[in-house]
Enzyme design. Sequence first.
Site, PDB file in Angstrom:
ATOM      1  CB  CYS A   2      65.929 -41.300   4.905  1.00 10.55           C
ATOM      2  SG  CYS A   2      67.334 -41.130   3.812  1.00 10.55           S
ATOM      3  NE  ARG A  27      61.816 -45.046   6.968  1.00 12.10           N
ATOM      4  CZ  ARG A  27      60.787 -45.422   6.224  1.00 12.10           C
ATOM      5  NH1 ARG A  27      60.044 -46.421   6.617  1.00 12.10           N
ATOM      6  NH2 ARG A  27      60.486 -44.796   5.118  1.00 12.10           N
ATOM      7  CD1 TRP A  75      70.560 -47.183   2.938  1.00 12.57           C
ATOM      8  CD2 TRP A  75      70.034 -46.082   1.061  1.00 12.57           C
ATOM      9  NE1 TRP A  75      70.960 -47.960   1.871  1.00 12.57           N
ATOM     10  CE2 TRP A  75      70.653 -47.311   0.717  1.00 12.57           C
ATOM     11  CE3 TRP A  75      69.625 -45.230   0.032  1.00 12.57           C
ATOM     12  CZ2 TRP A  75      70.856 -47.699  -0.607  1.00 12.57           C
ATOM     13  CZ3 TRP A  75      69.829 -45.616  -1.280  1.00 12.57           C
ATOM     14  CH2 TRP A  75      70.440 -46.838  -1.586  1.00 12.57           C
ATOM     15  CG  ASN A 101      61.928 -41.197   3.526  1.00 10.92           C
ATOM     16  OD1 ASN A 101      60.886 -41.796   3.741  1.00 10.92           O
ATOM     17  ND2 ASN A 101      62.849 -41.684   2.737  1.00 10.92           N
ATOM     18  N   GLY A 102      63.259 -39.245   0.877  1.00 15.02           N
ATOM     19  CA  GLY A 102      62.807 -39.232  -0.510  1.00 15.02           C
ATOM     20  C   GLY A 102      63.867 -38.600  -1.391  1.00 15.02           C
ATOM     21  CD  GLU A 487      64.481 -64.925   1.108  1.00 16.53           C
ATOM     22  OE1 GLU A 487      64.522 -64.294   0.039  1.00 16.53           O
ATOM     23  OE2 GLU A 487      64.483 -64.366   2.215  1.00 16.53           O
ATOM     24  CE  LYS A 491      67.019 -62.729   4.114  1.00 16.18           C
ATOM     25  NZ  LYS A 491      65.830 -62.457   3.419  1.00 16.18           N
ATOM     26  CD  GLU A 494      68.916 -59.439   2.350  1.00 20.04           C
ATOM     27  OE1 GLU A 494      68.234 -58.436   2.186  1.00 20.04           O
ATOM     28  OE2 GLU A 494      68.455 -60.491   2.849  1.00 20.04           O
ATOM     29  CG  HIS A 510      71.477 -74.750 -18.959  1.00 16.41           C
ATOM     30  ND1 HIS A 510      71.482 -75.110 -20.283  1.00 16.41           N
ATOM     31  CD2 HIS A 510      70.555 -75.541 -18.366  1.00 16.41           C
ATOM     32  CE1 HIS A 510      70.580 -76.057 -20.491  1.00 16.41           C
ATOM     33  NE2 HIS A 510      70.010 -76.338 -19.334  1.00 16.41           N
ATOM     34  CE  LYS A 609      62.244 -55.302   7.686  1.00 12.04           C
ATOM     35  NZ  LYS A 609      62.815 -56.425   6.969  1.00 12.04           N
TER      36      LYS A 609
HETATM   37  C1  G6P Z   1      64.581 -54.372   0.729  1.00 17.06           C
HETATM   38  C2  G6P Z   1      64.681 -55.158   2.015  1.00 17.06           C
HETATM   39  C3  G6P Z   1      64.244 -56.595   1.781  1.00 17.06           C
HETATM   40  C4  G6P Z   1      62.841 -56.626   1.188  1.00 17.06           C
HETATM   41  C5  G6P Z   1      62.716 -55.746  -0.056  1.00 17.06           C
HETATM   42  C6  G6P Z   1      61.268 -55.556  -0.448  1.00 17.06           C
HETATM   43  O1  G6P Z   1      65.485 -54.875  -0.183  1.00 17.06           O
HETATM   44  O2  G6P Z   1      66.008 -55.139   2.504  1.00 17.06           O
HETATM   45  O3  G6P Z   1      64.255 -57.302   3.006  1.00 17.06           O
HETATM   46  O4  G6P Z   1      62.519 -57.942   0.851  1.00 17.06           O
HETATM   47  O5  G6P Z   1      63.247 -54.448   0.195  1.00 17.06           O
HETATM   48  O6  G6P Z   1      60.623 -54.855   0.585  1.00 17.06           O
HETATM   49  P1  G6P Z   1      59.083 -54.904   0.890  1.00 17.06           P
HETATM   50  O7  G6P Z   1      58.912 -54.006   2.063  1.00 17.06           O
HETATM   51  O8  G6P Z   1      58.400 -54.409  -0.335  1.00 17.06           O
HETATM   52  O9  G6P Z   1      58.732 -56.332   1.199  1.00 17.06           O
END
Ligand code: G6P
Length: 614
Positions: A2, A27, A75, A101-102, A487, A491, A494, A510, A609
């Site tokens: 948020c 956010r 969010w 937010n929270g 990763e 990606k 996501e 395994h 994010k």
């Molecule tokens: C969320 C974001 C990711 C990020 C993760 C950790 O999942 O979508 O892109 O890697 O949080 O966030 P930070 O700000 O702690 O790197």
Amino acid sequence: MCGIVGCVGLPKAVRVVLDGLAALEYRGYDSAGVAWPDRGGIMLVRAAGRVGELGKLLADAVDLEVGTAIGHTRWATHGPPVEKNAHPQKSWDGRIAVVHNGIIDNYPRLKADLEGEGIGFRSDTDTEVVANLVARAYAGDLTSAVEKTLPLLDGTFALGIVAGDRPGLIVGARRGSPLVVGVGAGFHLLASDAAPIIPHTRRVVFLDDDQVAVIASGACEIRANGAAVDYACSEAAWSAEAAQKGGYRHFMLKEIHEQPVVLENMFRNRLLLPPAADADPEFNFPDMDFSDDYFRNVSRIVLLAQGTAHHACMVGRNMIERVARIPAFPEYAADFRYRDPILDPSVLVIAVTQSGETMDTLHAVRLAREAGCKVLALVNAVGSSIAREADAVFYLNCGPEIGVASTKAFTAMIAGLYFLALRMGQIRETVDRGEIRRRVNDLLGVGHRLQAALALDQPIRRIADKYRDANNFLFLGRGTGWPLAMEGALKLKEVSYIHAEGYDAAEMKHGPIALVDENMPVFFIALEGRRYDKVVGNIQEVKARKGRIIVLASRNDRDISKLADDVIRIRTESGIMNSICCAIPLQLLAYHIAVLRGSDVDKPKNLAKSVTVE
Ligand code: G6P
């Protein structure tokens, strides 16, 4: 998660807030809304969905002469993303509006108490209790009503609050969620981060937990424990242009392409190269005053992170162990903090986070500090909570990362951890001077190698086109290829919503190999190096089971074409830095598949994010 924005003192405050919400949309983007004091009451406009939907409803209002407004992009946590659960939330009597937010953990009890007093609720949100509590305490002094309310709240919040009969005033407060005040000439703003503020003023104040900000056009008071406190403005680090797409179709693509520059800037800032070729390079960590003796005595390093940052930590572990010979343990902060971890002051904790606000990482940092550990934070967002609570900060200085899928912060984290590993190796004399110089020279060449990887954009797009309809993907690698495989899978899932898994290739037998058939694309990271033959063995095993094989290979590896359906070749000259170069093809593959499938690349569904709730 948020984002909140408030503006007081600019003539078209609704427009300012709406633009600010667009800048904060990373956010959360389940719903959005704006409120402003209007003829003694409060005007409220909200929409389910994106800020763009809200913009349509506000087409006329943005030109109104409104001097005070608050807004929110959501969010969803409590209640589905429908209009009634969008913020701002109004009090039952319509006098107060709140953006939040929270999470208010004790809202069920507070709500029950208020309902017992005959106060009605219209939404499923936890935020509505804040609006009702403030309204219950409000008798013309908004600051006092907010200060009476805050002690009743358990949980986390950044709040922006207006009263209908007090145009020209916004009260903000924070505990556990970020809140920044922008200080302008005759106006003030508040927001979850500096992005909505920077187009108007670069002077910012980062609020601390349990502080209250009272902003009017010509005045700003920061309060704690019911009294005004002194505060200092700092200069926002990023320019407004840095948060634009700059001609790219998506932020994600722009941020992928920024990586060579981001890393070159880091090298320029962090490395002092002596003119003599045989002299030792000096590392420049101005915000880290740990003594050499401290590093000599570190017994263990714990690397705390979530998401992409955790994958960077897995790469970082290999670098730290190889170069500095300190045992290093990448941990998910969320698991670590609830595990009663074994810590003592000889353990160095490194928190790695783009936003500096990830709730689990923040709490794990607090726990480590309580246990007497020093905490070093690798953070991108200047002034963020983790940056401020850590004992020392290594800023990544990537500029704003807006695409929800992290790209440039990932490679910057790896490079940052490598710098630290080299510095610790230098202090501990676990690598000889010649080797440090060689490794530093490798770093200096990375910019060119990343440019070469970016030049693969079109070949990777063709591969993306071939696999765009896959339902599943496996990514496999060994050594630092393992976190890179994780990763790559992250990606892809996501942004394209294709189910993808990343494994250490050694784990393939395994379990994951049971999934391999002619429909399964398997992406191997198989660069020259110690584990190359083992990975080739795994490729053979997948080929024998008719899997569709894509290999990320070293430029000179011609033989691999015999095994692979598709090959992406990159320059690989120095072992450990290859991981940075691998990231780009993985990011581009995910990006192109997502675009071809029509996904909203910068705002994938259900994600945000910055994960500021547990
Ligand atoms: C969320 C974001 C990711 C990020 C993760 C950790 O999942 O979508 O892109 O890697 O949080 O966030 P930070 O700000 O702690 O790197």
